[in-house]
Design a protein around this motif. Structure first.
Motif, short mmCIF file in Angstrom:
data_model
loop_
_atom_site.label_atom_id
_atom_site.label_comp_id
_atom_site.label_asym_id
_atom_site.label_seq_id
_atom_site.Cartn_x
_atom_site.Cartn_y
_atom_site.Cartn_z
N ALA A 1 0.68 -1.08 0.01
CA ALA A 1 -0.04 -0.01 0.08
C ALA A 1 0.91 1.06 0.16
CB ALA A 1 -0.98 0.07 1.16
N ASN A 2 0.30 2.35 -0.36
CA ASN A 2 0.82 3.76 -0.40
C ASN A 2 0.64 4.41 0.99
OD1 ASN A 2 0.92 6.73 -0.42
ND2 ASN A 2 1.35 6.33 -2.57
N PRO A 3 1.74 4.55 1.61
CA PRO A 3 1.65 4.86 3.04
C PRO A 3 0.96 6.21 3.47
CG PRO A 3 3.83 5.07 2.49
CD PRO A 3 3.31 4.44 1.23
N TYR A 4 1.05 7.07 2.27
CA TYR A 4 0.53 8.67 2.36
C TYR A 4 -1.08 8.20 2.31
CZ TYR A 4 5.20 10.09 1.72
OH TYR A 4 6.53 10.34 1.53
N LEU A 5 -1.43 7.45 1.40
CA LEU A 5 -2.89 7.30 1.13
C LEU A 5 -3.59 6.56 2.42
CD1 LEU A 5 -2.99 6.56 -2.69
CD2 LEU A 5 -3.64 8.60 -1.50
N VAL A 6 -2.90 5.62 2.86
CA VAL A 6 -3.60 4.67 3.96
C VAL A 6 -3.71 5.70 5.21
CG1 VAL A 6 -2.78 3.10 5.83
CG2 VAL A 6 -2.67 2.58 3.15
N VAL A 7 -2.48 6.47 5.51
CA VAL A 7 -2.44 7.30 6.57
C VAL A 7 -3.62 8.46 6.47
CG1 VAL A 7 -1.45 8.68 8.22
CG2 VAL A 7 -0.22 6.71 7.28
N ALA A 8 -3.65 8.95 5.22
CA ALA A 8 -4.63 10.05 5.31
C ALA A 8 -6.09 9.59 5.33
CB ALA A 8 -4.28 10.62 3.79
N ALA A 9 -6.17 8.34 4.48
CA ALA A 9 -7.80 7.86 4.61
C ALA A 9 -8.10 7.47 6.01
CB ALA A 9 -7.88 6.73 3.59
N THR A 10 -7.06 6.98 6.51
CA THR A 10 -7.46 6.49 7.97
C THR A 10 -7.93 7.81 8.85
OG1 THR A 10 -6.15 4.69 7.81
CG2 THR A 10 -6.85 5.27 10.17
N LEU A 11 -7.16 8.78 8.63
CA LEU A 11 -7.34 9.85 9.89
C LEU A 11 -8.47 10.75 9.28
CD1 LEU A 11 -3.65 11.11 10.51
CD2 LEU A 11 -5.19 9.44 11.67
N ALA A 12 -8.74 10.63 7.99
CA ALA A 12 -9.86 11.46 7.38
C ALA A 12 -11.33 10.86 7.80
CB ALA A 12 -9.89 11.66 5.73
N LEU A 13 -11.22 9.59 7.70
CA LEU A 13 -12.60 8.84 8.05
C LEU A 13 -12.78 8.74 9.47
CD1 LEU A 13 -11.94 5.59 5.54
CD2 LEU A 13 -13.79 7.56 5.44
N GLY A 14 -11.57 8.69 10.20
CA GLY A 14 -11.75 8.84 11.91
C GLY A 14 -12.20 10.11 12.14
N LEU A 15 -11.97 11.25 11.50
CA LEU A 15 -12.35 12.71 11.86
C LEU A 15 -13.76 12.54 11.30
CD1 LEU A 15 -11.58 15.28 13.16
CD2 LEU A 15 -10.59 15.90 10.90
N ASP A 16 -14.31 12.05 10.45
CA ASP A 16 -15.75 12.13 10.01
C ASP A 16 -16.25 11.42 11.15
OD1 ASP A 16 -15.39 13.42 7.72
OD2 ASP A 16 -15.68 11.55 6.36
N GLY A 17 -15.86 10.40 11.83
CA GLY A 17 -16.58 9.72 12.74
C GLY A 17 -16.75 10.56 14.19
N LEU A 18 -15.60 11.13 14.23
CA LEU A 18 -15.64 12.09 15.66
C LEU A 18 -16.63 13.17 15.42
CD1 LEU A 18 -11.74 12.36 16.17
CD2 LEU A 18 -13.30 11.15 17.66
N GLN A 19 -16.69 13.69 14.35
CA GLN A 19 -17.70 14.69 14.11
C GLN A 19 -19.11 14.27 13.83
OE1 GLN A 19 -15.85 16.33 10.68
NE2 GLN A 19 -14.45 17.95 11.53
N ALA A 20 -19.41 13.16 13.46
CA ALA A 20 -20.69 12.60 13.58
C ALA A 20 -21.20 12.03 14.60
CB ALA A 20 -20.85 11.37 12.28
N GLY A 21 -20.30 11.74 15.69
CA GLY A 21 -20.48 11.12 17.02
C GLY A 21 -21.50 10.00 17.02
N GLN A 22 -21.44 8.99 16.12
CA GLN A 22 -22.08 7.96 15.96
C GLN A 22 -21.24 6.75 16.62
OE1 GLN A 22 -25.48 7.48 15.29
NE2 GLN A 22 -25.26 9.78 14.92
#
Length: 466
Positions: free
Chosen positions: A374-395
């Motif tokens: 895997a590309n490390p930049y894309l993996v880290v970016a996607a993990t953190l972006a989706l995690g922040l979406d989850g923090l903001q949604a609060g589900q």
């Protein structure tokens, strides 16, 4: 920050300081390295004076449209990329400037692309940085900073040490040239077998130190001739840079020792695959209790479950970045602790997202989806972006494998999920998603066009390039 906003001032070098540093190092040449979607280092080596004068170097935009084998999907030229293969600037991030290991008078620096052109597909000027995985990660981290949050990341890299047989197949590496010893069955966690490769790892650690890669240790993993290398925790962009550089470094050092270092996801169908596992923790900046994922009494926090919920929601689409080749899905289909659902569990190595046993200050999420290819930049970016979406949604996260979203079981299915992901398009922009999908579909079609594609395409290309 929108996907179309790119602050390259963050990378802008000071010509005078750069000249003084390179002179102090007695540097004659500088290597400008650009990470592509396959995380190969592409770029140019030039004389130090020319590097300073140009504050980087020029490269043709076709570089952004090249697949793993050098082929390109022609439909992206004239729609996303310039039809005429015009030039772009590689802008160096001088915080990554290091001496090049083993090359006393050479330096190496990581770069991002700059420039703009009209992209008919989007009816606007497109910035080259919109197609940079590294720039995408920087934007995600800026979003965390805007929320008063910081992230620590620690990768674990698995790799095989191999040699090619005369028939084109693979076998475990002999630890030194013409050595009579060779691993024929898995010697998992064997210190004796690990010690056979002391000379290789000694050189690898020394070269990693030169590049500022903080390695914590290594061991013999669960497949024959397979090893795991652990990294100390650090800032996510620096850690993605470290993995990008480490993969190249491991291959180069292995070649000097007479064997191959491979990050291919599943070189042997009857052996465990190659993972790239990432541990993430999130801290509140300036808080008395900074650890977002745990309460002071040691219990996991609601925010941890929100973060996991974001990973679950986006997991199927992110699989295209965690598993970017057809062989990557051999690792999933022939599973040995490789997740098949976007599930989570406390200290469960069969889950996609594991919560390792720890004290409250060490509470973290391990993303076990990515393969070594895997590309490390894309993996880290996607993990953190989706995690922040989850923090903001609060589900809350879904508990149990049956409740977790199933993951794609093939590259075409993963690419379809990525192409249709509104969340990842919002974070990374249409151009990056569309170009990545086009490149990987092109590679898939290229692979389908050869007989016995696993032998003739996977083992030919991925063993040395993934």
């Amino acid at each position: 920050m929108t996907p179309h906003t790119h602050d390259l001032r963050l990378l802008s070098p000071d010509r005078q300081c750069l000249a003084e540093l390179l002179a102090a190092w007695h540097t004659d040449e500088v290597e400008c390295a650009l990470g592509d979607f396959s995380s190969l280092a592409r770029g140019k080596r030039l004389r130090a004076a020319d590097f300073i004068a140009g504050l980087g170097c020029r490269m043709p935009t076709v570089t952004l449209g090249m697949g793993l084998t050098g082929g390109s999907p022609m439909e992206v030229f004239g729609s996303i990329l310039p039809q005429a293969y015009t030039d772009m600037q590689l802008v160096p991030d001088t915080t990554t400037l290091r001496r090049r290991p083993g090359r006393r008078r050479e330096a190496t620096v990581l770069c991002e692309p700059a420039g703009q052109w009209h992209a008919p597909r989007y009816g606007r000027l497109l910035q080259a940085a919109e197609l940079s995985p590294r720039a995408a990660l920087r934007r995600v981290l800026q979003a965390y900073e805007a929320q008063g949050l910081a992230v620590k990341a620690a990768p674990e890299m698995e790799l095989f040490l191999l040699q090619r047989r005369p028939d084109g197949g693979l076998s475990s590496a002999a630890p030194w040239r013409d050595a009579p010893v060779q691993e024929s069955a898995c010697e998992q966690y064997s210190l004796e077998r690990t010690s056979h490769f002391d000379a290789y790892f000694d050189e690898l650690y020394g070269a990693a130190d030169t590049l500022g890669i903080a390695l914590a240790g290594h061991l013999h993993e669960a497949a024959f001739s397979q090893f795991e290398v652990n990294f100390h925790p650090g800032e996510p962009l620096a850690q993605a840079d470290a993995v990008f550089r480490f993969k190249r470094l491991a291959r180069e050092v292995a070649a000097r020792h007479g064997f191959l270092a491979s990050f291919a996801a599943k070189p042997f169908l009857d052996q465990p695959g190659t993972g790239m596992h990432w541990h993430f923790s999130v801290q509140r900046l300036g808080a008395d209790w900074p650890h977002l994922f745990a309460r002071p009494d040691g219990r996991s926090s609601p925010e941890l479950l929100h973060f996991l919920a974001g990973l679950q929601a986006g997991g199927p689409a992110a699989m295209a970045w965690a598993a970017p080749h057809d062989m990557s899905f051999d690792r999933v289909r022939h599973s040995d602790s490789s997740p098949t659902h976007a599930d989570w569990g406390e200290d469960d190595r069969h889950a996609a997202f594991r919560i390792p046993a720890s004290d409250a200050a060490g509470r973290r999420v391990e993303n076990r989806l990515p393969g070594g290819d895997a590309n490390p930049y894309l993996v880290v970016a996607a993990t953190l972006a989706l995690g922040l979406d989850g923090l903001q949604a609060g589900q809350p996260a879904r508990t149990g494998r049956d409740a977790a979203p199933p993951l794609p079981r093939s590259l075409p299915a993963a690419l379809d999920a990525l192409a249709g992901s509104a969340a990842l398009r919002r974070w990374f922009g249409d151009p990056l998603i569309d170009l990545f999908v086009a490149l990987k579909r092109h590679e898939h079609q290229e692979r389908q066009g050869v007989p016995d594609p696993r032998q003739a395409w996977d083992l030919r290309h991925l063993v040395e390039l993934a």
